[in-house]
Motif scaffolding. Structure first.
Motif, PDB file in Angstrom:
ATOM      1  N   THR A 195      -3.512  -0.241   4.555  1.00  0.00           N
ATOM      2  CA  THR A 195      -2.778  -1.407   5.056  1.00  0.00           C
ATOM      3  C   THR A 195      -3.592  -2.160   6.096  1.00  0.00           C
ATOM      4  O   THR A 195      -3.728  -3.388   6.045  1.00  0.00           O
ATOM      5  N   GLU A 216       0.826  -1.217   0.000  1.00  0.00           N
ATOM      6  CA  GLU A 216       0.000   0.000   0.000  1.00  0.00           C
ATOM      7  C   GLU A 216       0.859   1.265   0.000  1.00  0.00           C
ATOM      8  O   GLU A 216       0.351   2.355   0.256  1.00  0.00           O
ATOM      9  N   ASP A 252       0.605   3.596   3.085  1.00  0.00           N
ATOM     10  CA  ASP A 252      -0.719   4.070   3.504  1.00  0.00           C
ATOM     11  C   ASP A 252      -1.248   3.155   4.614  1.00  0.00           C
ATOM     12  O   ASP A 252      -1.713   2.046   4.346  1.00  0.00           O
TER      13      ASP A 252
END
Length: 203
Positions: free
Chosen positions: A172, A165, A168
Motif C-alpha cells: 500500500t 492491496e 498489505d
C-alpha cells in the motif's frame, strides 16, 4: 506530556533530512470506485472530534497533549498544531487508518510542511498528486494546500490503496509513493510510525 530521552532520540533519528515524497501514479478507476472516492472527498463535515463518553474524550486529550509535545519543533504555533493534530486524528479515523501511520507518512512525505511540493508536483502535507483533484475532486489543485483538504485526500487515497492491496501495508505504501514493491519508502514510514505511536497510561 514530555518525551523521555530514548523516545526523543528516536524521534531525531527518524526525522528525514529531506522528504522522500514520490508520486502516486494515475490509474483507471471503475465508475463505482470513482463515485465512492468522490463522495468521501466531498463530505464537508468539519474535523471536530465527537466522543461517546468522558473517558474517550480524556483519552483523546492525553493523545493530543503527547503528540503536541512531539510536534512542537515542527509546528511551533499552538493553534496551528492543535488544528493539524485534530484534523489528522479525525481524517485517519474517518478512513479507518491508524493515526500513527498517517503521522509517519506525513513526516516522510513532507516533514510537516503545508506548502511542500515534490519534483513530481505532489502537494502539501501528504504530497497528493494534482491529478486526484480532476479524478475525484473539483479540478482545483490549489486546494491541496488547504490543511483539511490535503489530509482528507491523502487518507482517502491511502485507504483506497490499502483496499486494493487487500490490507498489505507494505505494498500500500509503495503504491502511495509510486514505488510499489520497493522497500525504502515503506521502511521509512514504518520507522516514523513507531515514533508517533501512543501508549495511553490508562491502558
Amino acid at each position: 506530556m514530555c518525551l523521555g530521552g530514548a523516545a526523543a532520540g528516536a524521534l531525531s533519528l527518524a526525522l528525514p533530512q529531506s522528504a522522500l515524497a514520490g508520486a502516486q501514479i494515475e490509474e483507471p478507476l471503475i465508475d463505482s470506485v470513482r463515485t465512492a472516492l468522490s463522495s468521501a472527498i466531498q463530505n464537508k463535515a468539519p474535523p471536530i472530534p465527537e466522543f461517546g463518553d468522558t473517558e474517550a474524550r480524556m483519552a483523546y486529550l492525553r493523545w493530543l497533549g503527547a503528540m503536541s509535545e512531539r510536534l512542537k519543533k515542527k509546528l511551533t504555533d499552538w493553534p496551528t498544531r492543535k488544528e493539524f493534530l485534530q484534523t489528522v486524528w479525525y481524517e485517519s479515523r474517518r478512513s479507518g487508518l491508524d493515526v500513527s501511520l498517517v503521522l509517519g507518512l506525513v513526516q516522510v512525505e513532507s516533514n510537516f510542511r503545508k506548502f511542500a511540493v515534490s519534483s513530481a508536483g505532489a502537494r502539501g502535507y501528504m504530497q497528493v498528486m494534482p491529478f486526484w483533484t480532476r479524478v475525484i475532486g473539483d479540478s482545483d489543485p490549489s486546494k491541496l494546500f488547504h490543511m483539511q483538504t490535503n489530509l482528507r485526500f491523502g487518507c482517502v487515497i491511502l485507504r483506497h490503496y490499502l483496499d486494493r492491496e487487500k490490507g498489505d501495508l507494505f505494498m500500500t505504501l509503495g503504491r502511495y509513493n509510486g514505488s510499489r514493491g520497493r522497500s525504502p519508502y515503506p521502511d521509512a514510514v514504518f520507522a516514523n510510525q513507531r515514533v508517533w505511536a501512543f501508549k495511553d497510561r490508562e491502558d
